[in-house]
Structure formats: C-alpha cells, structure tokens
Design a protein around this motif. Structure first.
Motif, mmCIF file in Angstrom:
data_model
loop_
_atom_site.group_PDB
_atom_site.id
_atom_site.type_symbol
_atom_site.label_atom_id
_atom_site.label_comp_id
_atom_site.label_asym_id
_atom_site.label_seq_id
_atom_site.Cartn_x
_atom_site.Cartn_y
_atom_site.Cartn_z
ATOM 1 N N LEU A 191 13.625 -7.496 -0.024
ATOM 2 C CA LEU A 191 13.024 -8.755 -0.468
ATOM 3 C C LEU A 191 12.194 -9.401 0.625
ATOM 4 O O LEU A 191 11.091 -9.891 0.373
ATOM 5 C CB LEU A 191 14.122 -9.712 -0.937
ATOM 6 C CG LEU A 191 13.658 -11.028 -1.561
ATOM 7 C CD1 LEU A 191 12.864 -10.765 -2.833
ATOM 8 C CD2 LEU A 191 14.853 -11.920 -1.874
ATOM 9 N N SER A 192 12.699 -9.419 1.858
ATOM 10 C CA SER A 192 11.984 -10.084 2.936
ATOM 11 C C SER A 192 10.931 -9.196 3.581
ATOM 12 O O SER A 192 10.134 -9.673 4.389
ATOM 13 C CB SER A 192 12.971 -10.535 4.022
ATOM 14 O OG SER A 192 13.657 -9.423 4.552
ATOM 15 N N SER A 193 10.910 -7.921 3.224
ATOM 16 C CA SER A 193 9.936 -7.021 3.836
ATOM 17 C C SER A 193 8.806 -6.694 2.868
ATOM 18 O O SER A 193 7.712 -7.240 2.958
ATOM 19 C CB SER A 193 10.627 -5.746 4.328
ATOM 20 O OG SER A 193 11.387 -5.158 3.286
ATOM 21 N N VAL A 194 9.051 -5.820 1.904
ATOM 22 C CA VAL A 194 7.968 -5.425 1.005
ATOM 23 C C VAL A 194 7.833 -6.365 -0.178
ATOM 24 O O VAL A 194 6.822 -6.339 -0.883
ATOM 25 C CB VAL A 194 8.166 -3.976 0.497
ATOM 26 C CG1 VAL A 194 8.116 -3.008 1.651
ATOM 27 C CG2 VAL A 194 9.469 -3.827 -0.259
ATOM 28 N N GLY A 195 8.847 -7.193 -0.456
ATOM 29 C CA GLY A 195 8.740 -8.143 -1.546
ATOM 30 C C GLY A 195 9.139 -7.550 -2.886
ATOM 31 O O GLY A 195 9.492 -6.370 -3.004
ATOM 32 N N ILE A 196 9.067 -8.383 -3.917
ATOM 33 C CA ILE A 196 9.528 -8.006 -5.251
ATOM 34 C C ILE A 196 8.635 -6.947 -5.880
ATOM 35 O O ILE A 196 9.094 -5.903 -6.341
ATOM 36 C CB ILE A 196 9.605 -9.245 -6.154
ATOM 37 C CG1 ILE A 196 10.729 -10.174 -5.702
ATOM 38 C CG2 ILE A 196 9.817 -8.854 -7.608
ATOM 39 C CD1 ILE A 196 10.768 -11.485 -6.445
ATOM 40 N N ILE A 197 7.339 -7.212 -5.907
ATOM 41 C CA ILE A 197 6.418 -6.355 -6.660
ATOM 42 C C ILE A 197 6.289 -4.981 -6.025
ATOM 43 O O ILE A 197 6.267 -3.954 -6.718
ATOM 44 C CB ILE A 197 5.052 -7.036 -6.785
ATOM 45 C CG1 ILE A 197 5.156 -8.276 -7.685
ATOM 46 C CG2 ILE A 197 4.006 -6.077 -7.345
ATOM 47 C CD1 ILE A 197 3.861 -9.033 -7.860
ATOM 48 N N LEU A 198 6.222 -4.927 -4.694
ATOM 49 C CA LEU A 198 5.975 -3.657 -4.019
ATOM 50 C C LEU A 198 7.246 -2.853 -3.762
ATOM 51 O O LEU A 198 7.163 -1.714 -3.322
ATOM 52 C CB LEU A 198 5.247 -3.921 -2.703
ATOM 53 C CG LEU A 198 3.891 -4.633 -2.830
ATOM 54 C CD1 LEU A 198 3.295 -4.879 -1.462
ATOM 55 C CD2 LEU A 198 2.929 -3.831 -3.686
ATOM 56 N N ALA A 199 8.413 -3.439 -4.049
ATOM 57 C CA ALA A 199 9.664 -2.715 -3.817
ATOM 58 C C ALA A 199 9.745 -1.449 -4.661
ATOM 59 O O ALA A 199 10.329 -0.449 -4.236
ATOM 60 C CB ALA A 199 10.859 -3.615 -4.129
ATOM 61 N N VAL A 200 9.153 -1.494 -5.846
ATOM 62 C CA VAL A 200 9.233 -0.334 -6.731
ATOM 63 C C VAL A 200 8.572 0.893 -6.112
ATOM 64 O O VAL A 200 9.012 2.031 -6.339
ATOM 65 C CB VAL A 200 8.608 -0.663 -8.108
ATOM 66 C CG1 VAL A 200 7.126 -0.967 -7.986
ATOM 67 C CG2 VAL A 200 8.842 0.464 -9.090
ATOM 68 N N ALA A 201 7.528 0.696 -5.322
ATOM 69 C CA ALA A 201 6.865 1.832 -4.674
ATOM 70 C C ALA A 201 7.797 2.520 -3.696
ATOM 71 O O ALA A 201 7.843 3.753 -3.617
ATOM 72 C CB ALA A 201 5.594 1.366 -3.966
ATOM 73 N N MET A 202 8.567 1.740 -2.947
ATOM 74 C CA MET A 202 9.526 2.323 -1.999
ATOM 75 C C MET A 202 10.664 3.040 -2.718
ATOM 76 O O MET A 202 11.281 3.956 -2.162
ATOM 77 C CB MET A 202 10.103 1.223 -1.114
ATOM 78 C CG MET A 202 9.136 0.648 -0.091
ATOM 79 S SD MET A 202 8.883 1.728 1.331
ATOM 80 C CE MET A 202 10.403 1.465 2.242
ATOM 81 N N LEU A 203 10.955 2.631 -3.945
ATOM 82 C CA LEU A 203 12.046 3.245 -4.693
ATOM 83 C C LEU A 203 11.616 4.488 -5.471
ATOM 84 O O LEU A 203 12.467 5.231 -5.934
ATOM 85 C CB LEU A 203 12.664 2.229 -5.658
ATOM 86 C CG LEU A 203 13.560 1.155 -5.041
ATOM 87 C CD1 LEU A 203 13.934 0.103 -6.085
ATOM 88 C CD2 LEU A 203 14.822 1.776 -4.458
ATOM 89 N N ILE A 204 10.329 4.692 -5.655
ATOM 90 C CA ILE A 204 9.862 5.792 -6.492
ATOM 91 C C ILE A 204 9.040 6.821 -5.727
ATOM 92 O O ILE A 204 9.269 8.033 -5.832
ATOM 93 C CB ILE A 204 9.031 5.255 -7.676
ATOM 94 C CG1 ILE A 204 9.856 4.279 -8.501
ATOM 95 C CG2 ILE A 204 8.551 6.403 -8.552
ATOM 96 C CD1 ILE A 204 11.164 4.835 -9.007
ATOM 97 N N ALA A 205 8.080 6.379 -4.928
ATOM 98 C CA ALA A 205 7.134 7.300 -4.302
ATOM 99 C C ALA A 205 7.796 8.364 -3.417
ATOM 100 O O ALA A 205 7.450 9.547 -3.521
ATOM 101 C CB ALA A 205 6.088 6.511 -3.511
ATOM 102 N N PRO A 206 8.750 8.015 -2.538
ATOM 103 C CA PRO A 206 9.332 9.062 -1.688
ATOM 104 C C PRO A 206 10.006 10.178 -2.484
ATOM 105 O O PRO A 206 9.838 11.363 -2.184
ATOM 106 C CB PRO A 206 10.351 8.296 -0.835
ATOM 107 C CG PRO A 206 9.861 6.892 -0.827
ATOM 108 C CD PRO A 206 9.265 6.676 -2.173
ATOM 109 N N GLY A 207 10.771 9.804 -3.517
ATOM 110 C CA GLY A 207 11.421 10.820 -4.343
ATOM 111 C C GLY A 207 10.429 11.657 -5.119
ATOM 112 O O GLY A 207 10.635 12.866 -5.314
ATOM 113 N N ALA A 208 9.341 11.050 -5.570
ATOM 114 C CA ALA A 208 8.323 11.792 -6.309
ATOM 115 C C ALA A 208 7.636 12.818 -5.410
ATOM 116 O O ALA A 208 7.383 13.959 -5.825
ATOM 117 C CB ALA A 208 7.292 10.823 -6.882
ATOM 118 N N VAL A 209 7.356 12.419 -4.166
ATOM 119 C CA VAL A 209 6.762 13.363 -3.216
ATOM 120 C C VAL A 209 7.717 14.511 -2.934
ATOM 121 O O VAL A 209 7.333 15.694 -2.959
ATOM 122 C CB VAL A 209 6.391 12.635 -1.907
ATOM 123 C CG1 VAL A 209 5.942 13.636 -0.842
ATOM 124 C CG2 VAL A 209 5.287 11.610 -2.162
#
Length: 275
Positions: A191-209
């Motif tokens: 929440l304090s780093s990437v925020g609400i909207i961009l958190a989804v990218a951290m949760l999806i992109a690494p696993g997809a790669v």
C-alpha cells in the motif's frame, strides 16, 4: 560507474529500493499460484477494495493499514463465499465486489474533508516510506513468504488438481481462505509503496513471466521472485534517471519482461516446430 550507483546514494532512494525488494518476495511467490489458478482478478479486486477501509480508518483515527487489511479480507471472504454459494462465475463475482467496494471508497473519500492524499493511496508513495512502513512490509513478507515456502506443495496440488487435493485429505476450504488472507496481507504491504492500483502488476506479472519460461513449479517460483525483485530494483533505479515515479516505472519494467518472455517462448516454439 557513478551513473550506476548514484541513485542509491540518496537515503530515500535506498528506502524505496529496499521496500520494493521486500514486497517483491511474497508478491512473486503468490503470483505463481494466482496465475496457475486463474485468480489474476482476485489480486486486482483486493487491491481496489482496500480503499473504503483506508478512508474509514482515517475517519476513526485508526491505523490506515488496519483498515486496508480489514477491507481486503471482507472483499476476499465475500468473493469466496459468493463463488461457492451461487451460480455466478468467479470473474463476475470479483467484478461486482471490486467495483462496489472501490465505488464506496471513492464516495466516502469525497464526502469527508481531510488532508489524506488519494494519489498516495492509489499510486503509492515509495519515495516517502518510513521505518514503520519498512518494518510492516518485512513482517508481512516473512509471514506470507514463510507460509508459502512451507506449504507450497499443498497449494500446488490445489492449483493443479482441486479434486485430487480434496481426495488427498487437504482442507481445501482452509487453503482457499488462507490464500485470500495472504493476498490481502501482501496488498497491505504494498500500500505504501506501489499503491492500490499498481499492486495488481506486482501480483501478476512475475508469475506470468515465470510461467512462460519455465516448466517446473519450483523453477517457476524462483524465477518469479527473481523477476519481481530485479524488476523492482531496476524500476527504482530507472525512475531516478527518467525523473518518473518509481511504482509505474517498476510496472513498465515488468511489462517489458513479460513481452520479452513471450517473444522468447514464441521463437522457441517455432524452432521446435521446424526441427
């Protein structure tokens, strides 16, 4: 070599790099199971649903993190309950719950007068993180990461074959809600780093790669964590020279990694077809 080390010579840049790497560990591990289970929208839903909890916590004078976690758990549990007890499909349930809670958060935010900066909640404030943010992120990373490392085989069986998992005696319902709780905790850490909207990218992109470039789950987990960690570091470093916000830059780095992985897999498949 000054161009390489100069960004990290500033304390606020070091803190930004540190918290981004800390949250990358649980996010990278969770990302694999979300991708394998088709739960990508769950991360999106939880990250958006924490907004009303943050606003209510501010109004009540409670820690914002507590409100965020409570709202994330409400979204996770409500989504899980509706999916198991109705004919509505998962993506529909998530869309309804996510949009409803995010809309509630916006209405609550606009109805009060406060010095709470919505842009910091939505997009993060990585350059303004403090010791408390770092400690909280580290505790959550250790709890979530430790649980996934210890129980990764159970979560793997549940992801690949839920029926076999139930027959094997695993407590499928408990594992499902544990996964939802860990998603909420990880979103709170971010929440304090990437925020609400961009958190989804951290949760999806690494696993997809990792899914594109590996064939074994153990390797997928390792690659996903590496992509999340190095993507976070490179994003923070690049943001200094681009004069851009670190969080969106991290997302762009991970998107570029996904495109590169996709092109690599496509080229490898074509070579295999010609052989």
């Amino acid at each position: 070599m000054e161009w390489l080390t100069l960004p990290l010579s500033f304390p606020f840049m070091r803190d930004a790099a540190l918290i981004s790497v800390v949250v990358a560990f649980p996010a990278g591990l969770l990302s694999c199971f979300l991708v394998l289970r088709g739960w990508s929208l769950m991360g999106d839903a939880v990250s958006h649903a924490v907004l009303p909890g943050v606003v209510l916590a501010y109004v009540l004078g409670a820690p914002l993190i507590v409100g965020a976690f409570a709202a994330g758990m409400v979204c996770s549990l409500a989504s899980g309950y509706l999916q198991q007890n109705s004919r509505v499909k998962q993506d529909t349930v998530l869309g309804v719950v996510m949009s409803g809670m995010f809309g509630l958060g916006v209405v609550l935010y606009t109805s009060i007068s406060s010095d709470l900066h919505l842009d910091h909640i939505l997009f993060g404030n990585m350059l303004g993180v403090g010791p408390e943010d770092l400690r909280l992120a580290l505790v959550i990373a250790l709890v979530v990461g430790g649980a996934l490392v210890l129980k990764w085989r159970d979560f793997a069986l549940l992801a690949f074959d839920p029926v076999q998992a139930r027959v094997s005696g695993l407590r499928v319902t408990v594992l499902n809600y544990a996964m939802l709780a860990m998603i909420s905790m990880t979103v709170v850490a971010m929440l304090s780093s990437v925020g609400i909207i961009l958190a989804v990218a951290m949760l999806i992109a690494p696993g997809a790669v990792a899914f594109l470039v590996t064939r074994r789950l153990a390797a997928m987990l390792a690659v996903s964590v590496a992509v999340a960690g190095f993507g976070a570091l490179i994003g923070v470093w690049a943001s200094f020279w681009l004069d851009a916000a670190p969080a969106p830059t991290i997302v762009l780095v991970m998107t570029a990694a996904f495109v590169a992985a996709f092109l690599y897999r496509t080229a490898a498949s074509r070579r295999a077809a010609r052989a």
